[in-house]
Design an enzyme around this catalytic site. Structure first.
Site, PDB file in Angstrom:
ATOM      1  N   SER A   8      27.195  40.767  33.951  1.00  0.00           N
ATOM      2  CA  SER A   8      28.037  41.449  34.939  1.00  0.00           C
ATOM      3  C   SER A   8      27.456  41.315  36.330  1.00  0.00           C
ATOM      4  O   SER A   8      26.238  41.214  36.509  1.00  0.00           O
ATOM      5  CB  SER A   8      28.116  42.933  34.567  1.00  0.00           C
ATOM      6  OG  SER A   8      28.709  43.670  35.609  1.00  0.00           O
ATOM      7  N   TYR A  34      24.396  51.662  34.069  1.00  0.00           N
ATOM      8  CA  TYR A  34      25.050  50.415  33.650  1.00  0.00           C
ATOM      9  C   TYR A  34      24.351  49.225  34.321  1.00  0.00           C
ATOM     10  O   TYR A  34      24.044  48.221  33.666  1.00  0.00           O
ATOM     11  CB  TYR A  34      26.537  50.451  34.027  1.00  0.00           C
ATOM     12  CG  TYR A  34      27.276  49.197  33.627  1.00  0.00           C
ATOM     13  CD1 TYR A  34      27.495  48.900  32.278  1.00  0.00           C
ATOM     14  CD2 TYR A  34      27.739  48.293  34.581  1.00  0.00           C
ATOM     15  CE1 TYR A  34      28.169  47.747  31.900  1.00  0.00           C
ATOM     16  CE2 TYR A  34      28.403  47.133  34.215  1.00  0.00           C
ATOM     17  CZ  TYR A  34      28.615  46.871  32.879  1.00  0.00           C
ATOM     18  OH  TYR A  34      29.270  45.719  32.498  1.00  0.00           O
TER      19      TYR A  34
HETATM   20  N1  LIG Z   1      35.708  44.739  32.078  1.00  0.00           N
HETATM   21  C1  LIG Z   1      34.911  44.474  33.105  1.00  0.00           C
HETATM   22  O1  LIG Z   1      35.267  44.695  34.267  1.00  0.00           O
HETATM   23  C2  LIG Z   1      33.554  43.859  32.850  1.00  0.00           C
HETATM   24  C3  LIG Z   1      32.863  43.347  33.947  1.00  0.00           C
HETATM   25  C4  LIG Z   1      31.630  42.775  33.743  1.00  0.00           C
HETATM   26  C5  LIG Z   1      31.094  42.713  32.473  1.00  0.00           C
HETATM   27  N2  LIG Z   1      31.786  43.235  31.422  1.00  0.00           N
HETATM   28  C6  LIG Z   1      31.162  43.170  30.099  1.00  0.00           C
HETATM   29  O2  LIG Z   1      32.033  42.550  29.198  1.00  0.00           O
HETATM   30  C7  LIG Z   1      31.703  42.934  27.880  1.00  0.00           C
HETATM   31  C8  LIG Z   1      32.977  43.254  27.120  1.00  0.00           C
HETATM   32  O3  LIG Z   1      33.611  44.347  27.744  1.00  0.00           O
HETATM   33  P1  LIG Z   1      35.174  44.409  27.960  1.00  0.00           P
HETATM   34  O4  LIG Z   1      35.430  44.425  29.407  1.00  0.00           O
HETATM   35  O5  LIG Z   1      35.878  43.412  27.138  1.00  0.00           O
HETATM   36  O6  LIG Z   1      35.455  45.915  27.475  1.00  0.00           O
HETATM   37  P2  LIG Z   1      36.013  46.487  26.096  1.00  0.00           P
HETATM   38  O7  LIG Z   1      37.412  46.059  25.892  1.00  0.00           O
HETATM   39  O8  LIG Z   1      35.696  47.927  26.132  1.00  0.00           O
HETATM   40  O9  LIG Z   1      35.095  45.762  25.007  1.00  0.00           O
HETATM   41  C9  LIG Z   1      33.829  46.220  24.676  1.00  0.00           C
HETATM   42  C10 LIG Z   1      33.603  45.896  23.236  1.00  0.00           C
HETATM   43  O10 LIG Z   1      32.268  46.266  22.883  1.00  0.00           O
HETATM   44  C11 LIG Z   1      32.365  46.959  21.664  1.00  0.00           C
HETATM   45  N3  LIG Z   1      31.234  47.830  21.363  1.00  0.00           N
HETATM   46  C12 LIG Z   1      30.842  48.959  21.979  1.00  0.00           C
HETATM   47  N4  LIG Z   1      29.797  49.499  21.341  1.00  0.00           N
HETATM   48  C13 LIG Z   1      29.520  48.671  20.278  1.00  0.00           C
HETATM   49  C14 LIG Z   1      28.565  48.671  19.251  1.00  0.00           C
HETATM   50  N5  LIG Z   1      27.670  49.662  19.135  1.00  0.00           N
HETATM   51  N6  LIG Z   1      28.571  47.660  18.359  1.00  0.00           N
HETATM   52  C15 LIG Z   1      29.488  46.663  18.452  1.00  0.00           C
HETATM   53  N7  LIG Z   1      30.433  46.619  19.396  1.00  0.00           N
HETATM   54  C16 LIG Z   1      30.437  47.619  20.304  1.00  0.00           C
HETATM   55  C17 LIG Z   1      33.644  47.766  21.761  1.00  0.00           C
HETATM   56  O11 LIG Z   1      34.012  48.202  20.477  1.00  0.00           O
HETATM   57  P3  LIG Z   1      34.725  49.628  20.227  1.00  0.00           P
HETATM   58  O12 LIG Z   1      36.146  49.433  20.576  1.00  0.00           O
HETATM   59  O13 LIG Z   1      34.518  49.876  18.765  1.00  0.00           O
HETATM   60  O14 LIG Z   1      34.047  50.644  21.093  1.00  0.00           O
HETATM   61  C18 LIG Z   1      34.544  46.697  22.329  1.00  0.00           C
HETATM   62  O15 LIG Z   1      35.013  45.851  21.323  1.00  0.00           O
HETATM   63  C19 LIG Z   1      30.753  44.124  28.026  1.00  0.00           C
HETATM   64  O16 LIG Z   1      29.432  43.688  27.756  1.00  0.00           O
HETATM   65  C20 LIG Z   1      30.877  44.519  29.476  1.00  0.00           C
HETATM   66  O17 LIG Z   1      29.696  45.085  29.978  1.00  0.00           O
HETATM   67  C21 LIG Z   1      33.010  43.799  31.587  1.00  0.00           C
END
Ligand SMILES: NC(=O)c1ccc[n+]([C@@H]2O[C@H](COP(=O)([O-])OP(=O)(O)OC[C@H]3O[C@@H](n4cnc5c(N)ncnc54)[C@H](OP(=O)(O)O)[C@@H]3O)[C@@H](O)[C@H]2O)c1
Length: 371
Positions: free
Chosen positions: A143, A156
């Site tokens: 990120s 974070y």
């Molecule tokens: N969205 C943004 O703006 C953004 C920006 C920069 C980086 N990111 C990064 O992108 C990655 C994915 O996030 P996303 O944006 O796609 O959000 P998201 O839709 O909330 O996806 C996050 C995923 O991580 C899973 N997760 C959480 N805790 C977990 C655990 N203990 N074991 C296994 N899986 C777990 C969640 O599962 P559950 O549904 O079961 O909780 C969900 O499937 C993250 O690492 C985030 O930091 C996101």
């Protein structure tokens, strides 16, 4: 030829879901995807997306995997019928947003456990086999918050900064394990995402802001102000399909160049590439870079951090980005009795230590809005 076996964490929604479906439906049919979820009961949207994208039978399998639980990681690993993972995508992540003092330590620990220790658990489980086989690559969803500190995202950012150190350190070591193989373990790549439209912001640990009543009035006021700007950034967020999509014109670790950044900040900008290529680019690159960026919007700020190692230039620039319009409101709002920036000065910009005329890069724009 054997298919490339990819295992992805956090596929219940967002980037992980879209990447899993994108790879499983790739026209080359060269990927076998293990899409893992913390709780298999949440796999409905993933399976629906796989059906909609026409993933061929056998291209995608789901497994339960909670990155906070070593036994769950081991059980998922044992269920990979090919007996190997060629590409590991550490994507699972949790956010924490709000004043630092508004978060309980349990929430802080949960975020660090998922984002940092969870990634270490995955690497400890899968890296030894990749080293042994002299084959494999790792992609980590990183990120912009791992490249620069952001107010109200302290924990974070700490977790994503940790991933930078973790992966950069490994990247130095891993080339020693690469021989002439298709998937060399020389590669660990950080996929640096800006704001992406996902469920991430709905799934924030402890909800948006946390227990705000624990913060003082001034901090709450600043948070409310920051939150408005943040919502604006989110409204311009990328679509996750865009982040996982592969472009037609080859690889660049700089991904997309969108025209947001003032040219003076980015003198060596590469040829325009469209659209963001990130995961697939990193996955297919013969010599993957350590970092791939989904947007160049934040690169000037990131660059400030490396150009002035004292940190003063970056802190001043980000302070301006986050709070300058609060200063602009000051005149109008102070008369109306609303807490203005002048009231905030004791712990605000004056405490950062620059007389106004000395503030680094005071007049340089960080980016220009899209035309
Ligand atoms: N969205 C943004 O703006 C953004 C920006 C920069 C980086 N990111 C990064 O992108 C990655 C994915 O996030 P996303 O944006 O796609 O959000 P998201 O839709 O909330 O996806 C996050 C995923 O991580 C899973 N997760 C959480 N805790 C977990 C655990 N203990 N074991 C296994 N899986 C777990 C969640 O599962 P559950 O549904 O079961 O909780 C969900 O499937 C993250 O690492 C985030 O930091 C996101």
């Amino acid at each position: 030829m054997d298919r490339t076996v990819v295992l992805i964490t956090g596929c219940s929604s967002g980037i992980g879901l879209h990447l899993a479906v994108r790879l499983a439906s790739d026209p080359s049919q060269s990927f076998k995807v293990y899409a893992t979820l913390r709780d298999l009961k949440t796999q409905g949207p993933l399976l629906e997306a796989a059906r909609a994208r026409g993933c061929p039978p056998g291209s995608l399998e789901t497994l339960e995997l909670d990155v906070r639980d070593s036994e769950s990681v081991a059980a998922a690993q044992a269920s990979v019928t090919e007996g190997r993972v060629d590409v590991l995508v550490c994507n699972a992540g949790r956010g924490l947003f709000g004043p630092l003092e508004a978060h309980g330590l349990d929430a802080v620990c949960a975020v660090l456990d998922v984002n940092v220790v969870g990634t270490v658990r995955m690497l400890q489980a899968f890296l030894p086999d990749m080293k042994r086989r002299h084959s494999g690559r790792v992609l980590v969803t990183a990120s912009v918050g791992g490249l620069m500190g952001l107010p109200f995202h302290e924990v974070y950012c700490a977790s994503k900064f940790a991933l930078e150190g973790l992966c950069e350190s490994l990247a130095i070591l891993l080339p020693l394990f690469g021989v002439h193989h298709r998937c060399r373990p020389r590669s660990v790549s950080l996929i640096e995402c800006g704001a992406v439209h996902t469920a991430f912001h709905e799934k924030l640990e402890g909800g948006a802001g946390g227990a705000l009543e624990r913060a003082d009035t001034q901090t709450r006021h600043l948070f409310t102000h920051y939150q408005r700007g943040y919502e604006q950034v989110l409204s311009e967020a990328q679509d996750p399909e865009e982040v996982t999509e592969v472009g037609a014109n080859g690889a660049s670790p700089l991904g997309v160049v969108s025209g947001w950044v003032h040219p003076q900040w980015f003198p060596q900008r590469p040829a325009l590439l469209f659209p963001p290529q990130l995961f697939l680019t990193a996955l297919r690159a013969p010599r993957p870079a350590l970092r791939y960026f989904s947007t160049d919007r934040f690169l000037p700020l990131a660059r400030l951090r490396t150009e002035d190692l004292s940190g003063s230039s970056y802190v001043a620039a980000m302070h301006r980005e986050a709070f300058a319009d609060l200063q602009a409101q000051e005149g109008t709002e102070a008369g109306a009795g609303v807490l203005g920036v002048r009231d905030l000065q004791p712990s605000g910009i004056s405490e950062l230590g620059w007389p106004a005329s000395d503030k680094p890069d005071q007049n340089k724009p960080c980016h220009q809005p899209k035309n």
